[in-house]
Design a protein around this motif. Structure first.
Motif, PDB file in Angstrom:
ATOM      1  N   THR A 148      70.283   5.969 -20.926  1.00  0.00           N
ATOM      2  CA  THR A 148      70.513   4.461 -21.194  1.00  0.00           C
ATOM      3  C   THR A 148      69.516   4.195 -22.392  1.00  0.00           C
ATOM      4  O   THR A 148      68.476   4.569 -22.685  1.00  0.00           O
ATOM      5  N   VAL A 149      69.888   3.151 -23.307  1.00  0.00           N
ATOM      6  CA  VAL A 149      69.226   2.623 -24.204  1.00  0.00           C
ATOM      7  C   VAL A 149      69.339   1.109 -24.256  1.00  0.00           C
ATOM      8  O   VAL A 149      70.214   0.394 -24.482  1.00  0.00           O
ATOM      9  N   ASN A 150      68.300   0.316 -23.685  1.00  0.00           N
ATOM     10  CA  ASN A 150      68.351  -0.934 -23.118  1.00  0.00           C
ATOM     11  C   ASN A 150      67.802  -1.956 -24.308  1.00  0.00           C
ATOM     12  O   ASN A 150      68.374  -3.044 -24.272  1.00  0.00           O
ATOM     13  N   GLN A 151      66.998  -1.455 -25.042  1.00  0.00           N
ATOM     14  CA  GLN A 151      66.289  -2.368 -25.940  1.00  0.00           C
ATOM     15  C   GLN A 151      66.871  -3.300 -26.753  1.00  0.00           C
ATOM     16  O   GLN A 151      67.800  -2.559 -27.416  1.00  0.00           O
ATOM     17  N   PRO A 152      67.223  -4.589 -26.925  1.00  0.00           N
ATOM     18  CA  PRO A 152      66.243  -5.277 -25.886  1.00  0.00           C
ATOM     19  C   PRO A 152      67.009  -5.940 -24.766  1.00  0.00           C
ATOM     20  O   PRO A 152      66.382  -6.068 -23.550  1.00  0.00           O
ATOM     21  N   TYR A 283      68.494   7.605 -33.649  1.00  0.00           N
ATOM     22  CA  TYR A 283      67.352   6.740 -33.313  1.00  0.00           C
ATOM     23  C   TYR A 283      66.552   7.469 -32.267  1.00  0.00           C
ATOM     24  O   TYR A 283      67.081   8.507 -31.889  1.00  0.00           O
ATOM     25  N   ALA A 284      65.384   7.074 -31.956  1.00  0.00           N
ATOM     26  CA  ALA A 284      64.713   7.437 -30.693  1.00  0.00           C
ATOM     27  C   ALA A 284      64.210   6.116 -30.082  1.00  0.00           C
ATOM     28  O   ALA A 284      64.209   5.007 -30.713  1.00  0.00           O
ATOM     29  N   LEU A 285      63.941   6.092 -28.753  1.00  0.00           N
ATOM     30  CA  LEU A 285      63.602   4.975 -28.054  1.00  0.00           C
ATOM     31  C   LEU A 285      62.366   5.282 -27.118  1.00  0.00           C
ATOM     32  O   LEU A 285      62.686   6.092 -26.351  1.00  0.00           O
ATOM     33  N   GLU A 286      61.448   4.218 -27.033  1.00  0.00           N
ATOM     34  CA  GLU A 286      60.262   4.797 -26.328  1.00  0.00           C
ATOM     35  C   GLU A 286      60.290   4.560 -25.036  1.00  0.00           C
ATOM     36  O   GLU A 286      59.352   3.934 -23.993  1.00  0.00           O
ATOM     37  N   ASN A 327      55.396  -4.742 -31.854  1.00  0.00           N
ATOM     38  CA  ASN A 327      55.706  -3.437 -31.431  1.00  0.00           C
ATOM     39  C   ASN A 327      55.793  -2.590 -32.607  1.00  0.00           C
ATOM     40  O   ASN A 327      55.252  -1.465 -32.660  1.00  0.00           O
ATOM     41  N   GLU A 328      56.732  -2.901 -33.399  1.00  0.00           N
ATOM     42  CA  GLU A 328      57.185  -1.669 -34.549  1.00  0.00           C
ATOM     43  C   GLU A 328      56.226  -1.841 -35.700  1.00  0.00           C
ATOM     44  O   GLU A 328      55.986  -0.574 -36.155  1.00  0.00           O
ATOM     45  N   GLY A 329      55.355  -2.774 -35.963  1.00  0.00           N
ATOM     46  CA  GLY A 329      54.268  -2.610 -37.254  1.00  0.00           C
ATOM     47  C   GLY A 329      53.339  -1.607 -36.606  1.00  0.00           C
ATOM     48  O   GLY A 329      52.834  -0.831 -37.505  1.00  0.00           O
ATOM     49  N   LEU A 374      65.950  -7.868 -35.878  1.00  0.00           N
ATOM     50  CA  LEU A 374      64.983  -7.524 -35.304  1.00  0.00           C
ATOM     51  C   LEU A 374      64.498  -6.043 -35.519  1.00  0.00           C
ATOM     52  O   LEU A 374      63.338  -5.989 -35.240  1.00  0.00           O
ATOM     53  N   PHE A 375      65.478  -5.491 -35.851  1.00  0.00           N
ATOM     54  CA  PHE A 375      64.786  -4.145 -36.238  1.00  0.00           C
ATOM     55  C   PHE A 375      64.925  -3.735 -37.783  1.00  0.00           C
ATOM     56  O   PHE A 375      65.319  -2.461 -38.053  1.00  0.00           O
ATOM     57  N   ASP A 376      64.899  -4.765 -38.445  1.00  0.00           N
ATOM     58  CA  ASP A 376      64.874  -4.366 -39.941  1.00  0.00           C
ATOM     59  C   ASP A 376      63.723  -3.586 -40.293  1.00  0.00           C
ATOM     60  O   ASP A 376      62.670  -4.042 -40.155  1.00  0.00           O
ATOM     61  N   VAL A 380      60.392  -5.573 -40.497  1.00  0.00           N
ATOM     62  CA  VAL A 380      59.783  -5.786 -39.348  1.00  0.00           C
ATOM     63  C   VAL A 380      58.774  -4.409 -39.379  1.00  0.00           C
ATOM     64  O   VAL A 380      57.509  -4.420 -39.099  1.00  0.00           O
ATOM     65  N   TYR A 381      59.461  -3.178 -39.632  1.00  0.00           N
ATOM     66  CA  TYR A 381      58.459  -2.122 -39.563  1.00  0.00           C
ATOM     67  C   TYR A 381      57.696  -1.933 -40.758  1.00  0.00           C
ATOM     68  O   TYR A 381      56.261  -1.716 -40.650  1.00  0.00           O
ATOM     69  N   GLY A 382      58.295  -2.087 -42.097  1.00  0.00           N
ATOM     70  CA  GLY A 382      57.534  -2.029 -43.301  1.00  0.00           C
ATOM     71  C   GLY A 382      56.448  -2.999 -43.359  1.00  0.00           C
ATOM     72  O   GLY A 382      55.076  -2.553 -43.550  1.00  0.00           O
TER      73      GLY A 382
HETATM   74  N1  ARG Z   1      61.999   0.582 -30.729  1.00  0.00           N
HETATM   75  C1  ARG Z   1      62.984   1.580 -31.271  1.00  0.00           C
HETATM   76  C2  ARG Z   1      61.747   2.612 -32.308  1.00  0.00           C
HETATM   77  O1  ARG Z   1      60.918   3.037 -31.619  1.00  0.00           O
HETATM   78  C3  ARG Z   1      63.936   1.178 -31.815  1.00  0.00           C
HETATM   79  C4  ARG Z   1      65.103   1.559 -32.029  1.00  0.00           C
HETATM   80  C5  ARG Z   1      66.280   0.840 -32.409  1.00  0.00           C
HETATM   81  N2  ARG Z   1      67.465   0.826 -31.481  1.00  0.00           N
HETATM   82  C6  ARG Z   1      67.487  -0.005 -30.492  1.00  0.00           C
HETATM   83  N3  ARG Z   1      68.736   0.338 -29.861  1.00  0.00           N
HETATM   84  N4  ARG Z   1      66.683  -0.849 -29.905  1.00  0.00           N
HETATM   85  O2  ARG Z   1      62.327   2.581 -33.405  1.00  0.00           O
END
Ligand code: ARG
Ligand code: ZN
Length: 459
Positions: A148-152, A283-286, A327-329, A374-376, A380-382
């Motif tokens: 399962t990959v729920n987010q969000p 991808y990976a998910l936490e 979260n991502e930053g 959301l996951f740009d 978001v991350y950079g």
């Molecule tokens: N939070 C995830 C990560 O650690 C984001 C993965 C993006 N995909 C998703 N289905 N939310 O990078």
């Protein structure tokens, strides 16, 4: 998803104060979560046929009414609902998209506990989440392997609930699969019983968890268990025919845990592990205590990223999806600190490279994104990571570490937002630091290069 919540009040014909709203007011997802109650505990029982990809399920929620309720909503998408009961009494319900409105047989008074049981079955349907335009989400089936990959938003593809991170709860998962198949979930395995050709595994999550971090995994997996010196349980799940040369990558997780503990304090949960799928995912998910990785997302940096999320994202959760940079930053930046410490990575050089990338891509400010960003990776991350780096250069290491730890300690086990973070920056570092952080988070233009990066940036 961008329509305002429908008025369940009118639909159900009850006065407003007795009806739970259809959303909790998230700025990106107006219909996620529901008003009027708090879930305390979920018991999710799934009898799964992994070949047909069907399930027979019952989810029981224990909740507390936050105002008088004659009806309330649950989030559930797809699947066939067979029955709903409130406090053990059959209850009428209607469904409209992912909103299920349950009419309680009796008024539930404010402050009172109540239980809801939903029996349902079928094949879960993938969710098209507007925040994740690059893939479908939810309960996934690939050649007999289920994960399962729920987010969000996609927890509602496999269990009904209050699907927003502001309502965290404890969980129990009871998963029945054909004997010989492994069933794992977020939490601790408390019982595994094989009887009459079926195995039932019971997994318990005793720490509060957001619905988006709940996960179930079914397939041909092998469990690998280690107890760290301080008693923390590490249990990884790898495909039974897993290439042993990849195993070495997993051993970075305990080192990352130890390093993050020096920054934030003790690991927040009872166990950690990496679940490796027998194919690539991109991808990976936490997922809480048991992150999911593909065979292509097993490098040390990604493993450390999902480990970091256990503190930042999972224990400290964002109260609104527009705060995703928190979260991502953090989970993008702090693993670089870990690799700088453990493997001699030149952090300034990495951040200087990222600064150039942000300029090249004209990265939007983390607090100026739309739902489709959301996951740009840049905004978001950079830019989220450079926000933290710029703050660190401005205030110096001791104050920066103090800010990180305070941010974690104040909201561990609960939810927070950008405003709370800025208040901590104000308390510990003052107005100038707040202004700098704000400009990184809110201004369209990318702020000036942090001083310490100038040398690396111009090399
Ligand atoms: N939070 C995830 C990560 O650690 C984001 C993965 C993006 N995909 C998703 N289905 N939310 O990078
Ligand atoms: Zn992440």
């Amino acid at each position: 998803m961008d329509e305002p919540p429908p008025s369940t009040t009118e639909a159900a014909g009850f006065p407003p104060e007795t009806v739970g709203s259809a959303g909790v007011g998230d700025s990106f997802y107006p219909l996620l979560g529901n008003g009027g109650y708090d879930v305390i505990h979920y018991e999710i029982e799934l009898d799964v046929d992994p070949v047909a990809n069907t399930l027979e399920a019952t989810t029981a929620l224990s909740a507390l009414a936050t105002h008088d309720l004659s009806s309330f909503n649950l989030d559930l998408s797809g699947l066939d609902v067979e029955a709903v009961a409130v406090n053990g009494e059959p209850a009428a319900y209607t469904r409209d998209g992912s909103e299920m409105t349950v009419r309680s047989p009796v008024l539930i008074p404010e402050g009172e506990p109540f239980s809801v049981t939903v029996s349902y079955s079928g094949t879960p349907e993938q969710i098209d989440d507007p925040g994740v335009p690059f893939m479908t989400m939810g309960w996934k089936w690939v050649d007999g392997v289920i994960f399962t990959v729920n987010q969000p938003s996609a927890a509602m593809s496999w269990f009904p609930g209050n699907n927003h991170p502001t309502d965290k709860a404890t969980f129990m998962f009871r998963i029945t699969v054909p004997a010989g198949t492994t069933a794992a979930a977020t939490g601790v395995l408390v019982e595994e019983v094989t009887d009459d050709g079926s195995t039932t595994a019971t997994w318990q999550m005793d720490d509060p968890m957001a619905t988006y971090l709940a996960a179930v995994y079914i397939g041909d997996f092998e469990r690998r268990e280690t107890l760290l010196a301080d008693g923390l349980l590490i249990r990884d799940y790898v495909p039974s025919d897993f290439d042993p040369t990849l195993t070495s990558a997993l051993s970075i997780a305990p080192d990352a845990i130890r390093y993050f503990e020096t920054i934030f304090g003790p690991y927040p949960f009872e166990a950690y592990g990496t679940l490796v799928l027998p194919f690539e995912t991109g991808y990976a998910l936490e997922n809480q205590t048991l992150s999911v990785h593909g065979s292509d997302t097993l490098d040390p940096y990604i493993i450390a990223h999902e480990v970091m999320h256990q503190w930042i994202g999972n224990s400290v959760t964002i109260a609104d999806w527009s705060d995703i940079w928190m979260n991502e930053g953090f989970a993008f930046y702090i693993p670089f600190m870990f690799l700088a410490e453990s493997q001699g990575l030149d952090l300034d050089e990495v951040m200087a490279g990222w600064y150039e990338t942000l300029l090249d891509t004209k990265a939007a400010p983390p607090k100026g994104i739309g739902i489709d960003q959301l996951f740009d990776f840049y905004a978001v991350y950079g830019r989220g990571a450079l926000t933290l780096h710029a703050l660190r250069v401005e205030v110096g290491d001791p104050t920066f570490l103090d800010i990180l730890r305070t941010h974690y300690e104040r909201a561990a086990g609960a939810a927070t937002d950008t405003g709370s973070f800025l208040r901590i920056v104000d308390e510990l570092a003052g107005r100038d630091a707040v202004e700098l952080t704000r400009s990184w988070l809110f201004d369209t233009d990318i702020p000036e290069v942090p001083a310490a990066l100038e040398a690396s940036a111009t090399e």
